[in-house]
Scaffold this active site. Structure first.
Site, PDB file in Angstrom:
ATOM      1  N   SER A 148      22.683 -15.104   8.066  1.00 49.33           N
ATOM      2  CA  SER A 148      22.517 -14.224   6.913  1.00 49.33           C
ATOM      3  C   SER A 148      23.786 -13.392   6.698  1.00 49.33           C
ATOM      4  CB  SER A 148      21.276 -13.353   7.097  1.00 49.33           C
ATOM      5  OG  SER A 148      20.879 -12.782   5.874  1.00 49.33           O
ATOM      6  N   ASP A 199      15.155 -21.107   0.288  1.00 50.83           N
ATOM      7  CA  ASP A 199      15.588 -19.745   0.613  1.00 50.83           C
ATOM      8  C   ASP A 199      15.564 -18.898  -0.656  1.00 50.83           C
ATOM      9  OD1 ASP A 199      17.029 -17.407   1.352  1.00 50.83           O
ATOM     10  OD2 ASP A 199      18.087 -18.529   2.903  1.00 50.83           O
ATOM     11  N   HIS A 225      14.306 -18.057   3.819  1.00 50.44           N
ATOM     12  CA  HIS A 225      15.329 -17.339   4.572  1.00 50.44           C
ATOM     13  C   HIS A 225      14.852 -17.132   6.005  1.00 50.44           C
ATOM     14  CE1 HIS A 225      19.106 -15.224   4.313  1.00 50.44           C
ATOM     15  NE2 HIS A 225      18.610 -14.150   4.892  1.00 50.44           N
TER      16      HIS A 225
END
Length: 336
Positions: A161, A270, A302
């Site tokens: 991330s 995502d 995600h």
């Protein structure tokens, strides 16, 4: 007591204070002194938590955790950079993985030195602070290679991330002066070496669902809306930032033929960082002839969220197997 005697006493006191002040001004900066609280993991791996790699006046000390295998001799280094939208997170958490330190220790048991680093968050300092910290950690670990049995010629970054964006940025921006740690920044830990002159270039990158082009993020966000996490990272709503600032924070800006091999792992569903972000970076790397593998995780959101703990765990095992194989192939699995 007469005036002459008092003057003599006061003069002596002034001289003592002057000497004391002079001595204090010459004290070498020291690290925190506290009994070591090392950890033990399976297969003889030793954990060294909270090693201070950098001190910057006005900020908390930057620290990292180190996982050392029992095997002797110099070993390749893997550095993990955590996520959290640049606003939070710690070096001991990663997505839906359980017991992240235990997973990093598993990697160390394969014959790698593994570090997991902290960095300044956007509420503490905006871009480029976080990438400067990541690069400072690389330099510090290289500068202390002899102390921790690190092979400084084999270093790989891994992040998820926000950490994915940072490792991709570090991997593509080798030698970019504007993203380098500021002069004289580095650890003051007693008995170690500052990392200022060491290289921050790396030999491999593993990027989990990181942003590669910030200009493509926040499209359609009203300019008067509260800052998104990307906006907090940059210090301005992305649409209102100077284009040069947005480009300077985007890994895709720096892609060239000298970049190291990349593994990009991204969920196809995502909703936080679109899968297209990894597609953009993969295409840019391929266009320059850089080895890159794009590994889609079908149906994953995600953090590789799949909808149930059982499905999450199965995907996590699949992803780790791919990552460990890539690390072995890229910086070389050492002999056991």
């Amino acid at each position: 007591m007469g005036r002459q005697g008092l003057a003599t006493i006061m003069g002596g006191l002034a001289l003592s204070l002057s000497l004391a002040g002079s001595a204090l001004s010459q004290v070498v900066p020291r690290t925190e002194i506290y009994p070591p609280h090392n950890a033990s993991f399976p297969a003889g791996v030793t954990g060294l938590p909270d090693l201070m790699y950098q001190t910057i006046p006005g900020y908390r000390p930057m620290k990292l955790d180190l996982y050392l295998p029992a095997t002797p001799g110099p070993k390749p280094l893997v550095i993990y950079v955590h996520g959290g939208g640049w606003t939070g997170g710690t070096q001991r958490l990663a997505g839906t993985f359980d017991s992240w330190p235990a997973i990093l220790a598993r990697l160390a048991a394969r014959g790698y030195v593994v570090a997991s680093v902290s960095y300044r968050l956007s509420g503490e300092a905006r871009f480029p602070a976080a990438i400067q910290d990541v690069k400072a950690s690389i330099r510090w670990l290289r500068a202390n290679a002899a102390k921790y049995d690190i092979d400084p010629s084999r270093v790989l970054l891994w992040g998820g991330s926000a950490g994915g964006q940072l490792v991709a940025l570090a991997g593509t921006s080798c030698g970019v002066a504007t993203l380098s740690p500021l002069p004289n920044e580095g650890s003051v830990e007693a008995g170690t070496v500052r990392g200022g002159s060491a290289s921050d270039c790396v030999q491999g990158v593993v990027d989990f669902y990181g942003i590669s082009d910030l200009a493509a993020m926040d499209a359609g966000v009203p300019v008067n809306a509260p800052l998104t996490t990307a906006g907090q990272y940059l210090g301005c709503q992305t649409a209102l930032c100077a284009p040069s600032l947005v480009a300077s924070a985007s890994p895709i800006t720096y892609v060239d033929a000298k970049d190291p091999p990349f593994l990009l792992v991204h969920g196809t569903r995502d909703r936080t960082v679109p899968y297209a972000q990894s597609e953009l970076l993969a295409a840019a790397l391929r266009a320059k002839g850089v080895p890159v593998e794009l590994a889609p995780i079908p149906g994953a959101d995600h953090s590789f969220v799949m909808g149930s703990p059982e499905k999450n765990a199965a995907v996590n095992d699949q992803v780790l197997a791919k990552v460990f194989a890539f690390i072995d192939a890229t910086i070389g699995k050492p002999a056991k």
